[in-house]
Design an enzyme around this catalytic site. Structure first.
Site, PDB file in Angstrom:
ATOM      1  N   ASP A   1     -28.734  26.367  13.390  1.00 53.54           N
ATOM      2  CA  ASP A   1     -28.564  27.312  14.494  1.00 53.54           C
ATOM      3  C   ASP A   1     -27.708  26.938  15.647  1.00 53.54           C
ATOM      4  O   ASP A   1     -26.973  27.748  16.134  1.00 53.54           O
ATOM      5  CB  ASP A   1     -29.954  27.878  15.113  1.00 53.54           C
TER       6      ASP A   1
ATOM      7  N   GLY B   1     -31.036  24.065   9.196  1.00 50.10           N
ATOM      8  CA  GLY B   1     -31.368  24.485  10.274  1.00 50.10           C
ATOM      9  C   GLY B   1     -30.154  24.418  11.408  1.00 50.10           C
ATOM     10  O   GLY B   1     -30.286  23.616  12.212  1.00 50.10           O
TER      11      GLY B   1
ATOM     12  N   GLU C   1     -26.862  18.321  13.155  1.00 47.12           N
ATOM     13  CA  GLU C   1     -28.178  18.949  12.974  1.00 47.12           C
ATOM     14  C   GLU C   1     -28.413  19.072  11.295  1.00 47.12           C
ATOM     15  O   GLU C   1     -27.538  18.925  10.607  1.00 47.12           O
ATOM     16  CB  GLU C   1     -28.476  20.359  13.545  1.00 47.12           C
TER      17      GLU C   1
ATOM     18  N   LYS D   1     -37.339  10.746  23.821  1.00 46.20           N
ATOM     19  CA  LYS D   1     -38.010  11.807  24.715  1.00 46.20           C
ATOM     20  C   LYS D   1     -38.740  11.281  26.054  1.00 46.20           C
ATOM     21  O   LYS D   1     -38.931  11.792  27.006  1.00 46.20           O
ATOM     22  CB  LYS D   1     -38.903  12.386  23.916  1.00 46.20           C
TER      23      LYS D   1
ATOM     24  N   SER E   1     -42.932  19.380  18.554  1.00 45.32           N
ATOM     25  CA  SER E   1     -43.660  19.077  17.025  1.00 45.32           C
ATOM     26  C   SER E   1     -43.935  17.547  17.131  1.00 45.32           C
ATOM     27  O   SER E   1     -44.575  17.275  16.148  1.00 45.32           O
ATOM     28  CB  SER E   1     -42.494  19.026  16.294  1.00 45.32           C
TER      29      SER E   1
ATOM     30  N   SER F   1     -32.156   8.494  17.568  1.00 49.24           N
ATOM     31  CA  SER F   1     -33.229   9.369  18.551  1.00 49.24           C
ATOM     32  C   SER F   1     -34.694   8.737  18.390  1.00 49.24           C
ATOM     33  O   SER F   1     -35.465   9.088  19.597  1.00 49.24           O
ATOM     34  CB  SER F   1     -32.981  10.704  18.433  1.00 49.24           C
TER      35      SER F   1
END
Length: 330
Positions: free
Chosen positions: A218, A216, A212, A61, A86, A312
């Site tokens: 999605d 979750g 994922e 990030k 988060s 990650s």
């Protein structure tokens, strides 16, 4: 498939990834690419792990956060930025802001890992806590932006963030050469979208997979239906992927360039964390294990392939990490 822009500002291209790489050079670490004979034997493939758990702030990030802040005009830099996260984007914005003398306000869920909250404050970020199950973090972000004149930098649905994240895959492919497959975790899709731009440019034959949590999925539902699907906040140990829908800007890039979207279970994540700790002597957080779990557990068959895997992040609470490794997590 042609990528259609979702806003007045064009979606990022590989040229933006190149520019981001130049912008973050000297600030972001060029993280190592690790290999493991045991992992290769287990999968029948040649795996290359891009160790973003060793990035500044403990996660990829930092790349997108630094790039986005560096692109701000002087007046916006003086007022400061606001972000919601988060944990890893929170730390990245706070850290990148401190390095560039830009004040940062971070909206974090009350149940975010204590280590991530403490680190965000330690980097100089002002933390605003909210209830992720009852409050809308985006609404809070828009309100604070309006009230205090702050520039909102979301964790994934932002052109400069996407371009910055793509530098991880750019470095990986530049170091190891063309890949047959690239596996990338997905929450809101910033890392996956940026990685897809880099892989398409540097290794055109590479098949790209997003990974994922089962709880979750999605992004998987959205990818296969062709429209963004929203879900309730998923219950998973992969806290960095507890998103409820994929980004408006990341989705068209992913639909155009990604081969498929798969899921892994929390049990697979724990097994993968244990593998990294025992065999490779590194700490990788649950979300950071998503892509690797798909390879190590055969969710994406990769026998005989050259496979890039982005780890990650490594920001996991020590007590929780011990619980995962000992099998006492809940």
């Amino acid at each position: 498939m042609q990528i259609q822009p979702q806003s007045l500002r064009p979606l990022p291209t590989y040229d933006d990834v190149i520019a981001a790489a130049e912008r973050i050079a000297g600030a972001a670490h060029r993280t190592p690419v690790l290999t493991s004979r045991t992992a290769d034997e287990r999968t029948g493939a040649k795996l290359f792990f891009k160790a973003e758990n060793l990035q500044r702030g403990g996660a990829f990030k930092f790349r997108g956060a630094y790039n986005a802040i560096a692109r701000l005009p002087d007046d916006a830099r003086e007022r400061g930025v606001v972000a919601f996260s988060s944990g890893n984007h929170a730390q990245a914005i706070a850290y990148a802001g401190r390095l560039q003398n830009v004040p940062a306000v971070i909206i974090m869920p009350k149940d975010a890992p204590a280590m991530k909250v403490a680190a965000t404050r330690g980097y100089g970020g002002e933390v605003v806590l909210y209830d992720r199950y009852a409050e809308d973090r985006e609404e809070i972000g828009r309100r604070l932006s309006a009230e205090r004149g702050l520039t909102l930098i979301p964790p994934y649905d932002h052109e400069d963030v996407i371009a910055g994240q793509g530098t991880a895959a750019k470095e990986l492919i530049e170091e190891v050469g063309p890949l047959d497959m690239l596996l990338v975790c997905v929450g809101g899709g910033g890392l996956l979208a940026g990685s897809a731009l880099a892989a398409q440019a540097l290794s055109p034959a590479c098949r790209i997979y997003g990974v994922e949590p089962e709880a979750g999925n999605d992004a998987q539902q959205s990818f296969r239906s062709g429209t963004i699907v929203r879900i309730p906040v998923p219950v998973t140990i992969a806290d960095g992927a507890q998103t409820t829908y994929i980004g408006q800007k990341t989705f068209p890039i992913i639909r155009a360039l990604v081969s498929d979207m798969v899921t892994v279970s929390d049990d697979m994540l724990v097994d993968t964390m244990r593998f990294f700790a025992e065999r490779m002597k590194i700490v990788v957080e649950p979300t950071g294990c998503l892509a690797a779990a798909a390879a190590l557990h055969g969710i994406v068959p990769c026998e005989g392939k050259r496979v890039g895997i982005i780890l990650s992040g490594g920001n996991v609470d020590p007590k929780a990490f011990a619980g995962f490794l000992s099998g006492t997590f809940t």
